[in-house]
Scaffold this active site. Sequence first.
Site, PDB file in Angstrom:
ATOM      1  N   ARG A  64      -5.878  -9.228  -3.688  1.00  0.00           N
ATOM      2  CA  ARG A  64      -5.780  -8.078  -2.770  1.00  0.00           C
ATOM      3  C   ARG A  64      -6.965  -8.076  -1.803  1.00  0.00           C
ATOM      4  O   ARG A  64      -6.812  -7.744  -0.627  1.00  0.00           O
ATOM      5  CB  ARG A  64      -5.723  -6.766  -3.566  1.00  0.00           C
ATOM      6  CG  ARG A  64      -4.367  -6.567  -4.243  1.00  0.00           C
ATOM      7  CD  ARG A  64      -4.408  -5.532  -5.350  1.00  0.00           C
ATOM      8  NE  ARG A  64      -4.624  -4.173  -4.891  1.00  0.00           N
ATOM      9  CZ  ARG A  64      -4.976  -3.167  -5.692  1.00  0.00           C
ATOM     10  NH1 ARG A  64      -5.170  -3.379  -6.982  1.00  0.00           N
ATOM     11  NH2 ARG A  64      -5.135  -1.970  -5.202  1.00  0.00           N
ATOM     12  N   ARG A 111      -9.870   0.864 -13.984  1.00  0.00           N
ATOM     13  CA  ARG A 111      -9.050   2.068 -13.775  1.00  0.00           C
ATOM     14  C   ARG A 111      -7.941   2.169 -14.834  1.00  0.00           C
ATOM     15  O   ARG A 111      -7.286   1.182 -15.148  1.00  0.00           O
ATOM     16  CB  ARG A 111      -8.362   2.025 -12.397  1.00  0.00           C
ATOM     17  CG  ARG A 111      -9.317   2.045 -11.250  1.00  0.00           C
ATOM     18  CD  ARG A 111      -8.698   2.562  -9.962  1.00  0.00           C
ATOM     19  NE  ARG A 111      -7.671   1.724  -9.377  1.00  0.00           N
ATOM     20  CZ  ARG A 111      -7.479   1.628  -8.051  1.00  0.00           C
ATOM     21  NH1 ARG A 111      -8.228   2.319  -7.212  1.00  0.00           N
ATOM     22  NH2 ARG A 111      -6.516   0.862  -7.579  1.00  0.00           N
ATOM     23  N   ARG A 164      -2.607  -0.071 -13.838  1.00  0.00           N
ATOM     24  CA  ARG A 164      -1.645  -0.501 -12.818  1.00  0.00           C
ATOM     25  C   ARG A 164      -1.497  -2.015 -12.899  1.00  0.00           C
ATOM     26  O   ARG A 164      -2.484  -2.723 -13.088  1.00  0.00           O
ATOM     27  CB  ARG A 164      -2.189  -0.121 -11.436  1.00  0.00           C
ATOM     28  CG  ARG A 164      -1.473   1.035 -10.793  1.00  0.00           C
ATOM     29  CD  ARG A 164      -2.161   1.503  -9.554  1.00  0.00           C
ATOM     30  NE  ARG A 164      -2.225   0.533  -8.472  1.00  0.00           N
ATOM     31  CZ  ARG A 164      -2.672   0.796  -7.242  1.00  0.00           C
ATOM     32  NH1 ARG A 164      -3.079   2.005  -6.948  1.00  0.00           N
ATOM     33  NH2 ARG A 164      -2.713  -0.138  -6.302  1.00  0.00           N
ATOM     34  N   ARG A 207      -2.073  -1.738   7.773  1.00  0.00           N
ATOM     35  CA  ARG A 207      -2.849  -2.784   7.106  1.00  0.00           C
ATOM     36  C   ARG A 207      -2.729  -4.127   7.820  1.00  0.00           C
ATOM     37  O   ARG A 207      -3.328  -5.105   7.370  1.00  0.00           O
ATOM     38  CB  ARG A 207      -2.338  -2.961   5.683  1.00  0.00           C
ATOM     39  CG  ARG A 207      -3.179  -2.288   4.588  1.00  0.00           C
ATOM     40  CD  ARG A 207      -2.413  -2.445   3.299  1.00  0.00           C
ATOM     41  NE  ARG A 207      -3.107  -2.419   2.080  1.00  0.00           N
ATOM     42  CZ  ARG A 207      -3.123  -1.380   1.230  1.00  0.00           C
ATOM     43  NH1 ARG A 207      -2.599  -0.244   1.576  1.00  0.00           N
ATOM     44  NH2 ARG A 207      -3.677  -1.494   0.053  1.00  0.00           N
ATOM     45  N   LYS A 214     -10.182   5.199  -0.956  1.00  0.00           N
ATOM     46  CA  LYS A 214      -9.377   5.805   0.121  1.00  0.00           C
ATOM     47  C   LYS A 214      -8.528   6.960  -0.402  1.00  0.00           C
ATOM     48  O   LYS A 214      -8.513   8.034   0.182  1.00  0.00           O
ATOM     49  CB  LYS A 214      -8.436   4.758   0.748  1.00  0.00           C
ATOM     50  CG  LYS A 214      -9.122   3.579   1.396  1.00  0.00           C
ATOM     51  CD  LYS A 214      -8.129   2.680   2.130  1.00  0.00           C
ATOM     52  CE  LYS A 214      -7.154   1.978   1.213  1.00  0.00           C
ATOM     53  NZ  LYS A 214      -7.763   0.931   0.376  1.00  0.00           N
TER      54      LYS A 214
HETATM   55  P1  AMP Z   1      -2.540   0.753  -2.443  1.00  0.00           P
HETATM   56  O1  AMP Z   1      -2.113   1.781  -3.423  1.00  0.00           O
HETATM   57  O2  AMP Z   1      -2.846   1.306  -1.080  1.00  0.00           O
HETATM   58  O3  AMP Z   1      -3.646  -0.122  -2.968  1.00  0.00           O
HETATM   59  O4  AMP Z   1      -1.276  -0.225  -2.223  1.00  0.00           O
HETATM   60  C1  AMP Z   1      -0.733  -0.947  -3.318  1.00  0.00           C
HETATM   61  C2  AMP Z   1       0.083  -2.125  -2.797  1.00  0.00           C
HETATM   62  O5  AMP Z   1       1.156  -1.653  -1.975  1.00  0.00           O
HETATM   63  C3  AMP Z   1      -0.673  -3.093  -1.904  1.00  0.00           C
HETATM   64  O6  AMP Z   1      -1.424  -4.063  -2.648  1.00  0.00           O
HETATM   65  C4  AMP Z   1       0.480  -3.735  -1.134  1.00  0.00           C
HETATM   66  O7  AMP Z   1       1.195  -4.661  -1.942  1.00  0.00           O
HETATM   67  C5  AMP Z   1       1.397  -2.545  -0.900  1.00  0.00           C
HETATM   68  N1  AMP Z   1       1.062  -1.845   0.373  1.00  0.00           N
HETATM   69  C6  AMP Z   1       0.569  -0.590   0.511  1.00  0.00           C
HETATM   70  N2  AMP Z   1       0.413  -0.279   1.803  1.00  0.00           N
HETATM   71  C7  AMP Z   1       0.804  -1.365   2.519  1.00  0.00           C
HETATM   72  C8  AMP Z   1       0.877  -1.681   3.903  1.00  0.00           C
HETATM   73  N3  AMP Z   1       0.489  -0.792   4.835  1.00  0.00           N
HETATM   74  N4  AMP Z   1       1.346  -2.900   4.250  1.00  0.00           N
HETATM   75  C9  AMP Z   1       1.746  -3.788   3.325  1.00  0.00           C
HETATM   76  N5  AMP Z   1       1.702  -3.575   2.004  1.00  0.00           N
HETATM   77  C10 AMP Z   1       1.241  -2.374   1.585  1.00  0.00           C
END
Ligand code: AMP
Length: 215
Positions: A166, A120, A155, A81, A8
């Site tokens: 996740r 990664r 990360r 989400r 994404k």
């Molecule tokens: P990402 O970088 O999009 O994979 O997001 C990393 C982490 O941030 C996720 O595993 C969640 O813990 C948190 N996160 C990001 N976006 C959301 C969202 N829209 N709702 C809830 N948690 C989020």
Amino acid sequence: MGPPGAGKGTQAKRLIEKFGMVHLSSGDIFRAERAGGSDLGRQMADYMDAGQLVPDDVVVPMMAKAIAAQAGGLMLDGFPRTVAQAEALDKQLAEADKPLDAVVVITVDDDAIVQRITGRRSCPECGKAFHVTFMPSQRGEFCDVCAGEVALTQRADDTDQVVRDRLTAYKAQTQPVIAYYRRRGARVLDVDGSMSPEAVTDAISEALRAVCSQG
Ligand code: AMP
């Protein structure tokens, strides 16, 4: 939209250059908040490191503020989400009289996701992204772009167990959002994320151009 590791963020960055939109990544916004060391950032860190979603009552106001701060077109990445987040977004967009043009869903199977994410790495000095198998640094654990002396980092939420958590969160809480949009008659564009990054960008661009020409 799409599971963690579907690409994404990569795709959003490539697409905004083509379409002239602003990229808003909830994950990036939350990582910046935690890096700032605020109380809110510390609370979020616990959820993020455990591979769980940050609660809606934290996410919705933060994202509403970030969205309201932008006047032009937006490419949202990682938000919404949950169905509650999607409902809040719909309300905000309706109040601002802004349309939701399309929902892009990138699909990749679970095993490929685990392989992609656990490999990664990034350079803590220049930010360059690597993958231990698909895009290794010529200097092994060290960055071959900036020739930094600090080893590449992973990360905290990119480890095998956290990736699986996740994915579980994605299936339980985020897949219903796609069904929600289909029910509401939104344009949902499904794209095969197992192709090369270039091929995925082309497929999304083509689908988005078709949406734009329909008005
Ligand atoms: P990402 O970088 O999009 O994979 O997001 C990393 C982490 O941030 C996720 O595993 C969640 O813990 C948190 N996160 C990001 N976006 C959301 C969202 N829209 N709702 C809830 N948690 C989020």
